[in-house]
Design an enzyme around this catalytic site. Structure first.
Site, PDB file in Angstrom:
ATOM      1  N   LYS A  34      52.842 -23.727  15.981  1.00  0.00           N
ATOM      2  CA  LYS A  34      52.854 -22.420  16.665  1.00  0.00           C
ATOM      3  C   LYS A  34      52.343 -21.324  15.747  1.00  0.00           C
ATOM      4  O   LYS A  34      51.555 -20.469  16.155  1.00  0.00           O
ATOM      5  CB  LYS A  34      54.276 -22.107  17.123  1.00  0.00           C
ATOM      6  CG  LYS A  34      54.558 -20.641  17.436  1.00  0.00           C
ATOM      7  CD  LYS A  34      55.989 -20.426  17.832  1.00  0.00           C
ATOM      8  CE  LYS A  34      56.558 -19.086  17.436  1.00  0.00           C
ATOM      9  NZ  LYS A  34      55.758 -17.915  17.738  1.00  0.00           N
ATOM     10  N   ASN A  35      52.767 -21.347  14.486  1.00  0.00           N
ATOM     11  CA  ASN A  35      52.387 -20.290  13.554  1.00  0.00           C
ATOM     12  C   ASN A  35      50.934 -20.383  13.105  1.00  0.00           C
ATOM     13  O   ASN A  35      50.424 -19.452  12.479  1.00  0.00           O
ATOM     14  CB  ASN A  35      53.302 -20.318  12.328  1.00  0.00           C
ATOM     15  CG  ASN A  35      54.726 -19.904  12.655  1.00  0.00           C
ATOM     16  OD1 ASN A  35      54.984 -19.330  13.704  1.00  0.00           O
ATOM     17  ND2 ASN A  35      55.656 -20.209  11.769  1.00  0.00           N
ATOM     18  N   ARG A 108      54.626 -11.027  18.896  1.00  0.00           N
ATOM     19  CA  ARG A 108      54.280 -10.359  17.646  1.00  0.00           C
ATOM     20  C   ARG A 108      52.844 -10.649  17.221  1.00  0.00           C
ATOM     21  O   ARG A 108      52.161  -9.782  16.676  1.00  0.00           O
ATOM     22  CB  ARG A 108      55.262 -10.828  16.571  1.00  0.00           C
ATOM     23  CG  ARG A 108      54.972 -10.353  15.172  1.00  0.00           C
ATOM     24  CD  ARG A 108      55.216  -8.867  15.037  1.00  0.00           C
ATOM     25  NE  ARG A 108      54.920  -8.388  13.705  1.00  0.00           N
ATOM     26  CZ  ARG A 108      55.093  -7.141  13.318  1.00  0.00           C
ATOM     27  NH1 ARG A 108      55.583  -6.255  14.155  1.00  0.00           N
ATOM     28  NH2 ARG A 108      54.791  -6.763  12.105  1.00  0.00           N
ATOM     29  N   ASP A 132      60.126 -11.513  18.699  1.00  0.00           N
ATOM     30  CA  ASP A 132      61.538 -11.729  18.427  1.00  0.00           C
ATOM     31  C   ASP A 132      62.183 -10.511  17.779  1.00  0.00           C
ATOM     32  O   ASP A 132      61.572  -9.833  16.942  1.00  0.00           O
ATOM     33  CB  ASP A 132      61.719 -12.925  17.472  1.00  0.00           C
ATOM     34  CG  ASP A 132      61.443 -14.247  18.160  1.00  0.00           C
ATOM     35  OD1 ASP A 132      61.626 -14.297  19.385  1.00  0.00           O
ATOM     36  OD2 ASP A 132      61.064 -15.199  17.478  1.00  0.00           O
ATOM     37  N   ASP A 322      61.775 -19.452   8.859  1.00  0.00           N
ATOM     38  CA  ASP A 322      61.860 -20.109  10.163  1.00  0.00           C
ATOM     39  C   ASP A 322      62.733 -21.358  10.131  1.00  0.00           C
ATOM     40  O   ASP A 322      63.136 -21.855  11.189  1.00  0.00           O
ATOM     41  CB  ASP A 322      60.459 -20.482  10.665  1.00  0.00           C
ATOM     42  CG  ASP A 322      59.716 -19.282  11.237  1.00  0.00           C
ATOM     43  OD1 ASP A 322      60.328 -18.202  11.347  1.00  0.00           O
ATOM     44  OD2 ASP A 322      58.537 -19.434  11.579  1.00  0.00           O
ATOM     45  N   ILE A 344      63.705 -12.395   4.042  1.00  0.00           N
ATOM     46  CA  ILE A 344      62.483 -12.017   4.757  1.00  0.00           C
ATOM     47  C   ILE A 344      62.782 -11.048   5.903  1.00  0.00           C
ATOM     48  O   ILE A 344      62.190  -9.972   5.991  1.00  0.00           O
ATOM     49  CB  ILE A 344      61.758 -13.260   5.299  1.00  0.00           C
ATOM     50  CG1 ILE A 344      61.547 -14.296   4.187  1.00  0.00           C
ATOM     51  CG2 ILE A 344      60.425 -12.861   5.926  1.00  0.00           C
ATOM     52  CD1 ILE A 344      60.670 -13.819   3.055  1.00  0.00           C
TER      53      ILE A 344
END
Length: 433
Positions: A34-35, A108, A132, A322, A344
């Site tokens: 996904k990232n 985002r 998110d 994550d 983070i």
């Protein structure tokens, strides 16, 4: 959105019923990250030629971004094979003013459109991006870097209005911290900018290396991918390319935790421990065995069982933020004490109260969560508040005694493809209602 991503079919039901205590066994094929796939889709806007992405995950975030690209004028063509979805993007004509504010507010990654549209079209008007609710995550680093490259940017009324009518130019940019999003945005913009761009203190995540690899296949000249300094020789004509999306390392770590939590045995197809960075030895220390297997890695609980560990999230090669919440679900039942420090995102402990509902012994002091492992968690009604928190609560339910009812499934859908069906195939008692 359906026109842009015709494969997207929202699963019915707002509640996931999880019957805990079942052992997960079998093979789990990792999807594309996904990232990684979202910046790759945006990068396809840099060229009028065809860009084909393989191993695209069939997730909600991809469907939303596909809707954004379609609104901007890009053509999208989909197909599916055993490896997953394939997407071909044709951005020969773009309409930079036609940004869908509603879709931008849902994710985002839409902020990456700034760099791509400025570089390709000389203008971008974008509502402040959503996503998110895990922290402030301001776009200041993005905007400062683009301004250094010659863009004029005004922010008013929740809208970013950026212009570079004469194009962007190279610049030396020092990021205050190795921001993944800012590194991606500036890298995307730099490949069409005149001259040389140097990005110092760049993020080193594998997904950025994957983006650089795809841009290089399109004709960009990039040095230093995977290092803290990226050097881009801009103003090269970009052509089309074909690229396979990197396997999802967050899914890898999440499912390794799921195997250990349920005392199961999963072969994670396509997995590579090197993508986990510091999370790989941390998993081993916590009692999660990851052994090389044909086609990937075998994940199970180590013979010595689970045990508490301390860790801090950090930019790669540190432990990914994550993975913090899935690891917390695992450590909630690991004998001994654990301390998890989140460095983070300041609001990434929103799943703690939900885990407490299930019997977890967790206390928060500042940016550190202190855990004392309990013998077992108990099923309870819980709600996911972001992509990773939803996955963590799903894992907790799989390992708990009794039935867990998980809400907030739109967050689960944003980052996890066909999670229910794939878990059922591995023996999980999960049902969407």
């Amino acid at each position: 959105m359906r026109d842009a991503a015709p494969w997207w079919r929202p699963d019915p039901g707002a509640v996931l019923r999880i019957e805990g205590g079942r052992v997960l066994t079998g093979r789990w094929r990792l999807g594309g990250a996904k990232n990684a796939v979202l910046p790759l889709m945006v990068a396809a806007l840099l060229t009028p030629h065809l860009v084909t992405l393989r191993r695209v995950p069939a997730i909600l975030d991809v469907a939303v971004l596909a809707g954004l690209l379609r609104r901007l004028g890009a053509g999208l063509s989909w197909s599916r094979d055993a490896a997953g979805l394939t997407l071909t993007i044709a951005a020969d004509t773009l309409h930079p003013a036609d940004v869908d504010a509603e879709l931008v507010a849902r994710m985002r990654a839409s902020v990456l459109l700034l760099g791509a549209l400025l570089a390709r079209c000389g203008q971008a008007r974008l509502p402040m991006p959503g996503g998110d609710a895990i922290g402030l995550r301001g776009v200041d680093f993005h905007l400062a870097g683009l301004r250094a490259m010659g863009a004029t940017i005004e922010v008013a009324g929740g809208v970013i209005d950026a212009r570079a009518p004469h194009g962007l130019h190279g610049a030396a940019i020092d990021l205050p911290m190795p921001s993944v999003g800012a590194t991606e945005n500036l890298l995307i913009a730099a490949v069409l900018a005149r001259g040389t761009t140097i990005i110092r203190n760049a993020a080193r995540e594998p997904e950025i290396t994957d983006l650089a690899r795809c841009l290089a296949a399109m004709g960009a000249t990039i040095e230093g991918a995977g290092s803290p300094v990226l050097t881009v020789q801009g103003d090269r004509p970009l052509l089309g390319a074909q690229h396979a999306v990197l396997p999802d390392r967050i899914e890898m770590g999440t499912m390794a935790c799921a195997a250990a939590l349920t005392d199961g045995d999963l072969v994670l197809e396509g997995a590579d421990a090197a993508l986990l960075g510091a999370a790989a030895p941390l998993l081993a220390e916590a009692g999660v065995a990851l052994d090389v297997a044909p086609g990937g890695l075998r994940a199970c609980r180590a013979p010595g069982g689970l045990r508490g560990v301390d860790f801090r999230t950090a930019p790669f090669p540190g432990v990914a933020t994550d993975l913090q919440s899935p690891l917390m679900a695992l450590l909630a039942v690991a004998p001994g004490a654990s301390a998890i420090t989140e460095t983070i995102f300041e609001q990434r402990f929103r799943h703690v109260d939900e885990l407490r509902r299930m019997g977890a012994d967790i206390s928060l002091r500042g940016t550190t969560a202190w855990l004392r492992g309990v013998p077992h968690l108990s099923g309870a009604p819980v709600a996911g508040t972001d992509v990773r928190a939803a996955a963590a609560l799903l894992l907790a339910g799989l390992g708990a005694q009794g039935v867990t009812e998980l809400r907030g499934l739109d967050h689960l859908d944003r980052g996890h493809e066909a999670m229910v069906e794939r878990l059922q195939a591995c023996g999980a008692g999960v049902e969407r209602r």
